[in-house]
Structure formats: C-alpha cells, structure tokens
Scaffold this motif. Structure first.
Motif, short mmCIF file in Angstrom:
data_model
loop_
_atom_site.label_atom_id
_atom_site.label_comp_id
_atom_site.label_asym_id
_atom_site.label_seq_id
_atom_site.Cartn_x
_atom_site.Cartn_y
_atom_site.Cartn_z
N ASN A 1 -64.38 -26.39 -8.97
CA ASN A 1 -65.32 -25.46 -9.61
C ASN A 1 -65.12 -25.30 -11.11
OD1 ASN A 1 -66.80 -24.94 -7.27
ND2 ASN A 1 -65.25 -23.48 -6.60
N HIS A 2 -64.39 -26.21 -11.74
CA HIS A 2 -64.31 -26.22 -13.20
C HIS A 2 -65.19 -27.35 -13.70
CE1 HIS A 2 -60.28 -24.04 -14.15
NE2 HIS A 2 -60.99 -23.39 -13.27
N LEU A 3 -66.09 -27.02 -14.58
CA LEU A 3 -66.84 -28.05 -15.29
C LEU A 3 -65.88 -28.76 -16.21
CD1 LEU A 3 -70.08 -26.24 -16.39
CD2 LEU A 3 -69.99 -28.55 -15.52
N ARG A 4 -66.21 -29.99 -16.58
CA ARG A 4 -65.37 -30.75 -17.50
C ARG A 4 -66.20 -31.16 -18.71
NH1 ARG A 4 -61.30 -32.53 -14.15
NH2 ARG A 4 -60.13 -33.33 -15.92
N PHE A 5 -65.70 -30.81 -19.88
CA PHE A 5 -66.30 -31.22 -21.14
C PHE A 5 -65.50 -32.42 -21.63
CE2 PHE A 5 -66.36 -30.65 -25.89
CZ PHE A 5 -67.64 -31.13 -26.06
N LEU A 6 -66.13 -33.58 -21.68
CA LEU A 6 -65.46 -34.83 -22.00
C LEU A 6 -66.04 -35.44 -23.27
CD1 LEU A 6 -65.71 -36.25 -18.38
CD2 LEU A 6 -63.72 -35.14 -19.40
N THR A 7 -65.17 -35.97 -24.09
CA THR A 7 -65.57 -36.71 -25.28
C THR A 7 -64.74 -37.98 -25.34
OG1 THR A 7 -66.02 -34.65 -26.48
CG2 THR A 7 -65.75 -36.64 -27.81
N PHE A 8 -65.41 -39.10 -25.57
CA PHE A 8 -64.68 -40.35 -25.76
C PHE A 8 -65.42 -41.19 -26.78
CE2 PHE A 8 -67.06 -40.21 -21.85
CZ PHE A 8 -67.81 -41.37 -21.80
N SER A 9 -64.66 -42.02 -27.49
CA SER A 9 -65.17 -42.71 -28.67
C SER A 9 -65.03 -44.22 -28.57
CB SER A 9 -64.40 -42.26 -29.91
OG SER A 9 -64.54 -40.87 -30.11
N CYS A 10 -65.86 -44.89 -29.33
CA CYS A 10 -65.78 -46.34 -29.44
C CYS A 10 -64.56 -46.72 -30.29
CB CYS A 10 -67.03 -46.90 -30.12
SG CYS A 10 -68.54 -46.62 -29.16
N TYR A 11 -64.05 -47.90 -30.03
CA TYR A 11 -62.90 -48.43 -30.74
C TYR A 11 -63.14 -48.37 -32.25
CZ TYR A 11 -59.20 -51.82 -31.88
OH TYR A 11 -58.09 -52.44 -32.38
N ARG A 12 -62.15 -47.84 -32.96
CA ARG A 12 -62.19 -47.73 -34.43
C ARG A 12 -63.42 -46.98 -34.94
NH1 ARG A 12 -60.49 -53.94 -35.79
NH2 ARG A 12 -58.27 -53.71 -35.35
N TYR B 1 -56.50 -31.74 -15.75
CA TYR B 1 -56.36 -30.69 -14.76
C TYR B 1 -57.59 -30.70 -13.87
CZ TYR B 1 -52.54 -29.20 -17.70
OH TYR B 1 -51.37 -29.17 -18.42
N GLU B 2 -57.42 -31.25 -12.69
CA GLU B 2 -58.53 -31.38 -11.73
C GLU B 2 -58.58 -30.10 -10.89
OE1 GLU B 2 -60.66 -33.74 -11.81
OE2 GLU B 2 -59.65 -35.37 -12.83
N GLU B 3 -59.39 -29.17 -11.32
CA GLU B 3 -59.54 -27.89 -10.65
C GLU B 3 -60.92 -27.77 -10.03
OE1 GLU B 3 -57.20 -25.56 -10.30
OE2 GLU B 3 -55.73 -26.67 -11.49
N PRO C 1 -62.01 -34.12 -3.88
CA PRO C 1 -60.94 -34.88 -4.52
C PRO C 1 -61.25 -36.37 -4.64
CG PRO C 1 -60.36 -34.55 -2.23
CD PRO C 1 -61.70 -33.87 -2.46
N GLU C 2 -62.36 -36.83 -4.06
CA GLU C 2 -62.65 -38.27 -4.00
C GLU C 2 -62.80 -38.92 -5.37
OE1 GLU C 2 -65.71 -36.48 -1.08
OE2 GLU C 2 -64.45 -35.74 -2.68
N PHE C 3 -63.44 -38.23 -6.30
CA PHE C 3 -63.76 -38.84 -7.58
C PHE C 3 -63.32 -37.95 -8.75
CE2 PHE C 3 -66.79 -40.78 -4.62
CZ PHE C 3 -66.51 -42.11 -4.85
N PRO C 4 -62.03 -37.95 -9.06
CA PRO C 4 -61.58 -37.19 -10.23
C PRO C 4 -62.14 -37.81 -11.51
CG PRO C 4 -59.82 -38.58 -9.39
CD PRO C 4 -60.96 -38.70 -8.42
N ARG D 1 -61.70 -31.03 -21.50
CA ARG D 1 -61.47 -29.58 -21.45
C ARG D 1 -62.10 -29.02 -20.18
NH1 ARG D 1 -60.44 -25.16 -24.85
NH2 ARG D 1 -61.74 -23.36 -24.37
N ASN D 2 -61.36 -28.22 -19.45
CA ASN D 2 -61.90 -27.53 -18.29
C ASN D 2 -62.70 -26.31 -18.77
OD1 ASN D 2 -59.77 -29.22 -17.30
ND2 ASN D 2 -59.88 -28.09 -15.38
N ILE D 3 -63.89 -26.16 -18.22
CA ILE D 3 -64.79 -25.07 -18.61
C ILE D 3 -65.05 -24.23 -17.37
CG2 ILE D 3 -67.04 -24.48 -19.59
CD1 ILE D 3 -65.27 -26.11 -21.51
N PHE D 4 -64.86 -22.92 -17.48
CA PHE D 4 -65.06 -22.10 -16.28
C PHE D 4 -65.82 -20.80 -16.55
CE2 PHE D 4 -60.74 -22.19 -17.81
CZ PHE D 4 -60.51 -20.88 -18.21
#
Length: 175
Positions: free
Chosen positions: A8-19, A4-6, A67-70, A119-122
């Motif tokens: 003025n919403h901060l974005r909390f991102l988590t991503f993991s290494c393979y396996r 959800y690209e809103e 909107p340039e860099f979602p 997660r969008n954080i507002f």
C-alpha cells in the motif's frame, strides 16, 4: 540503494539515461518507451498513477504488485526492453549517439548505473504533490507551455483526454 517494499505504498521512481544523454530526443524512441511501459504493466500488474518521459530521464508513480513483482523486477524488465529496442534502432540508423553511449568497457550503456531515485509515498498530500511534479516536469523545462501538450506523460489523461497514451489507474489505494 535499499528499496523498501511496503504494501500500500506508492513508489515515486526516477531513473536517467547514461551520462544524461538525450536518448529520448526522437519520437520513435519515446514510442518504444511507451510500448514497453504498457507491456511491462501488463506483465507485472502494477498500477500506474503518473508518468513522464523526458529527453534524458523518466519519472514513474506506481503501486507494484507485491510480493510477485517488486519494483526491482518491474524496472529490470522495463529498462532492459527499452534499452534493447532503442539501441537496436540507433544501430540501424548508424547514430552518432552510439559512440557517446560506450562505457569504459566499450559496451553500449543505455541507463545510468544504480537504482535511481526511489521514494515510498503514503500520504494523500504527497501523492497529489508527486502527480503535479511529474506532469509539470516538461513545463518547468520549457518543452511545452501546458502540461497536457506533452504527449509523453500522464498529463493528458489528468486533463481528461483518454485517447491514446498510457491509461492511468485510480489513486484509490489497492485492496
């Protein structure tokens, strides 16, 4: 995953290494991540509020430049460049990790498939909670006693140490 690209919403991102492989165990690999994070920030113009690099996953709290860099564009470039550089370094070293990184097609896979957690954080309270969560992650894992001792995060910045690392932007909402 639906993002959800809103504005003025901060974005909390988590991503993991393979396996859940500890592909960021060595300082040189962590350094690659930091360099690519800085470059991607310049390229995409996002505001970075907090970050931590753990041995097998990453947390970021950022405001994307819409909107340039979602977020999808930010993460695509960050993950692609980190994977290319670290895999190349592992090849040069003849690392045994390369075998563990092989997916069912026999290709080296660096990141876990899927979008990770987004997660969008507002609210101001949630912003503070996420900053603390991110910065205290290495303490909870027993990697350091004090958050600011983990140089691979924004904790040093929040403790007042502005030397080195990745600069952090103000938590004031963008205009």
């Amino acid at each position: 995953m639906k993002r959800y690209e809103e504005p003025n919403h901060l974005r909390f991102l988590t991503f993991s290494c393979y396996r859940q492989l500890t592909l960021f165990q060595d300082d040189w690999a962590k350094g690659v991540f930091v360099d690519v994070l800085k470059a991607q920030r310049e390229r995409c113009g996002f505001r970075l509020i907090a970050w931590v690099l753990m041995p097998e996953h990453v947390h970021l709290l950022l405001w994307p430049k819409l909107p340039e860099f979602p977020v999808s564009k930010v993460l695509w470039g960050l993950k692609r460049d980190v994977a290319r550089c670290v895999v190349s370094g592992l090849r040069e070293q003849g690392s045994a990790l390369l075998e563990q990184m092989q997916n069912p097609l026999g290709q080296h896979q660096f990141w876990q498939r899927g979008g990770g957690h987004d997660r969008n954080i507002f609210s101001e309270d949630e912003i503070r909670e996420k900053i603390d969560y991110i910065n205290l992650n290495p303490v909870r894992r027993g990697l350091v006693d004090l958050a600011e001792d983990w140089v691979w995060s924004s904790a040093k910045w929040y403790a007042g140490d502005r030397d080195g690392g990745v600069p952090i932007d103000s938590i004031c909402r963008p205009e």
